[in-house]
Write an enzyme that holds these catalytic residues in place. Structure first.
Site, PDB file in Angstrom:
ATOM      1  CG  ASN A 243      45.585  48.587  39.846  1.00 52.86           C
ATOM      2  OD1 ASN A 243      44.786  49.157  39.099  1.00 52.86           O
ATOM      3  ND2 ASN A 243      46.720  48.051  39.409  1.00 52.86           N
ATOM      4  CD1 TRP A 244      39.144  48.416  41.971  1.00 56.44           C
ATOM      5  CD2 TRP A 244      37.474  49.345  40.787  1.00 56.44           C
ATOM      6  NE1 TRP A 244      38.145  48.725  42.855  1.00 56.44           N
ATOM      7  CE2 TRP A 244      37.096  49.302  42.151  1.00 56.44           C
ATOM      8  CE3 TRP A 244      36.586  49.888  39.877  1.00 56.44           C
ATOM      9  CZ2 TRP A 244      35.872  49.785  42.615  1.00 56.44           C
ATOM     10  CZ3 TRP A 244      35.365  50.375  40.327  1.00 56.44           C
ATOM     11  CH2 TRP A 244      35.016  50.316  41.686  1.00 56.44           C
TER      12      TRP A 244
ATOM     13  CG  HIS B  16      50.906  48.888  37.883  1.00 60.06           C
ATOM     14  ND1 HIS B  16      50.988  47.749  37.122  1.00 60.06           N
ATOM     15  CD2 HIS B  16      50.316  48.526  39.049  1.00 60.06           C
ATOM     16  CE1 HIS B  16      50.446  46.739  37.794  1.00 60.06           C
ATOM     17  NE2 HIS B  16      50.030  47.188  38.976  1.00 60.06           N
TER      18      HIS B  16
ATOM     19  CD  GLU C  96      49.146  44.922  35.350  1.00 61.50           C
ATOM     20  OE1 GLU C  96      48.227  45.752  35.284  1.00 61.50           O
ATOM     21  OE2 GLU C  96      49.104  43.918  36.100  1.00 61.50           O
TER      22      GLU C  96
ATOM     23  CD  GLU D 112      52.119  46.773  42.849  1.00 64.53           C
ATOM     24  OE1 GLU D 112      51.119  46.324  43.405  1.00 64.53           O
ATOM     25  OE2 GLU D 112      52.108  47.225  41.695  1.00 64.53           O
TER      26      GLU D 112
ATOM     27  N   GLY E 100      49.493  39.431  40.061  1.00 69.91           N
ATOM     28  CA  GLY E 100      48.495  38.685  39.298  1.00 69.91           C
ATOM     29  C   GLY E 100      48.863  37.227  39.076  1.00 69.91           C
TER      30      GLY E 100
ATOM     31  CB  SER F 163      49.548  37.443  44.677  1.00 69.84           C
ATOM     32  OG  SER F 163      49.638  37.340  43.262  1.00 69.84           O
TER      33      SER F 163
ATOM     34  N   GLY G  96      45.375  44.188  43.734  1.00 67.18           N
ATOM     35  CA  GLY G  96      44.795  44.070  42.396  1.00 67.18           C
ATOM     36  C   GLY G  96      43.561  43.188  42.408  1.00 67.18           C
ATOM     37  N   GLY G  97      43.737  41.926  42.083  1.00 62.04           N
ATOM     38  CA  GLY G  97      42.604  41.000  41.934  1.00 62.04           C
ATOM     39  C   GLY G  97      41.643  41.010  43.112  1.00 62.04           C
TER      40      GLY G  97
HETATM   41  C1  PEP Z   1      48.605  45.250  41.185  1.00 59.00           C
HETATM   42  O1  PEP Z   1      48.061  45.257  40.090  1.00 59.00           O
HETATM   43  O2  PEP Z   1      49.154  46.272  41.592  1.00 59.00           O
HETATM   44  C2  PEP Z   1      48.558  44.033  41.985  1.00 59.00           C
HETATM   45  C3  PEP Z   1      49.240  43.999  43.092  1.00 59.00           C
HETATM   46  O3  PEP Z   1      47.798  42.988  41.487  1.00 59.00           O
HETATM   47  P1  PEP Z   1      47.474  41.589  42.228  1.00 59.00           P
HETATM   48  O4  PEP Z   1      47.086  41.910  43.648  1.00 59.00           O
HETATM   49  O5  PEP Z   1      46.382  40.987  41.442  1.00 59.00           O
HETATM   50  O6  PEP Z   1      48.743  40.791  42.187  1.00 59.00           O
END
Ligand code: PEP
Length: 240
Positions: free
Chosen positions: A9-10, A92, A94, A161, A167, A199, A220-221
């Site tokens: 997930n960019w 998601h 967010e 998640e 994040g 993460s 994500g990151g």
């Molecule tokens: C995400 O945005 O779905 C995610 C899991 O981000 P991160 O890996 O940065 O926690």
């Protein structure tokens, strides 16, 4: 056990030049595991062009619940299919937290995506306050039931998640992940992939992917760093 899937997930990151380098590195380095990247809308054409004919699928991070009409700023599921998307993230945290998407809206988006032939990656997860109050199962069940009460899950992907792990660099422990995935597994068909997200990095992915009810990850990151995403895909491959 389902074949593992790793999805990047960019979020709202990237540029034409940065994406060119990242996609090129992923095409060269990701092997032997199903993978996908969910990119910002303006870069779907770039992803489609670069990834067409490769083993890496692509998708979007959001979709309108409406088919068409006067919805300024929205993007329909049919539009996403024109860019060859296989996947779209739905629900998601967010979107839920920053943009106020309710369970009902997330379920309507799921239905719209599925109706257009896309595979929704349906994200669910509890906040830290909900976990601390012992409400994790109640929350994820409620989020999931909003979809199951309206549609068949079909070939969609479920992603657990925990909001407090996204994040933040704070990953759920393998015991915490397995407890929720085991709970979800009982409610889903054996063929439904259940991804973990929050993460995930090269140094913790192997332990998470080794869990019996984890079928890969939503990243994500670490999906923005080619060597990290490739390493995480390699760890999922060992599970497959
Ligand atoms: C995400 O945005 O779905 C995610 C899991 O981000 P991160 O890996 O940065 O926690």
């Amino acid at each position: 056990m389902c074949a593992p899937l790793v999805v990047g997930n960019w979020k709202m990151h990237g540029s034409l030049a940065a994406n060119r380098a990242l996609l090129g590195a992923l095409v060269a380095g990701v092997q032997g595991v199903e993978s996908a990247v969910c990119v910002p809308f303006p870069y779907l054409a770039q992803a489609a062009e670069r990834l067409k004919g490769t083993a890496i699928a692509w998708g979007a991070q959001n979709v309108s619940e409406h088919a068409q009409g006067a919805y300024t700023g929205e993007v329909s599921a049919a539009m996403l299919t024109e860019f060859g998307c296989r996947y779209v993230l739905v629900g998601h945290s967010e979107r839920r937290q920053i943009y106020g998407e309710t369970d009902a809206v997330a379920a309507a988006k799921f239905a719209a995506a599925q109706g257009a032939g896309l595979r929704p990656i349906f994200c669910i997860g509890e906040t830290l306050a909900e976990r601390d109050a012992g409400r994790t199962e109640e929350v994820v069940a409620r989020q999931l039931d909003a979809v199951l009460g309206r549609c068949k899950f079909g070939d969609a992907v479920l992603a657990y998640e925990p909001v407090w792990a996204i994040g933040t660099g704070r990953t759920a422990s393998p015991e915490q992940v397995q407890a929720v995935h085991g709970f979800l597994r009982k409610r889903m068909s054996a063929a439904t992939r259940i991804l973990y997200g929050g993460s995930v990095k090269p140094d913790n992915a192997a332990a998470i992917f080794a869990l019996p009810d984890v079928d890969g990850g939503l990243i994500g990151g670490a999906a923005l760093v080619a060597k990290d995403f490739i390493a995480i895909c390699g760890m999922a491959q060992r599970k497959g």
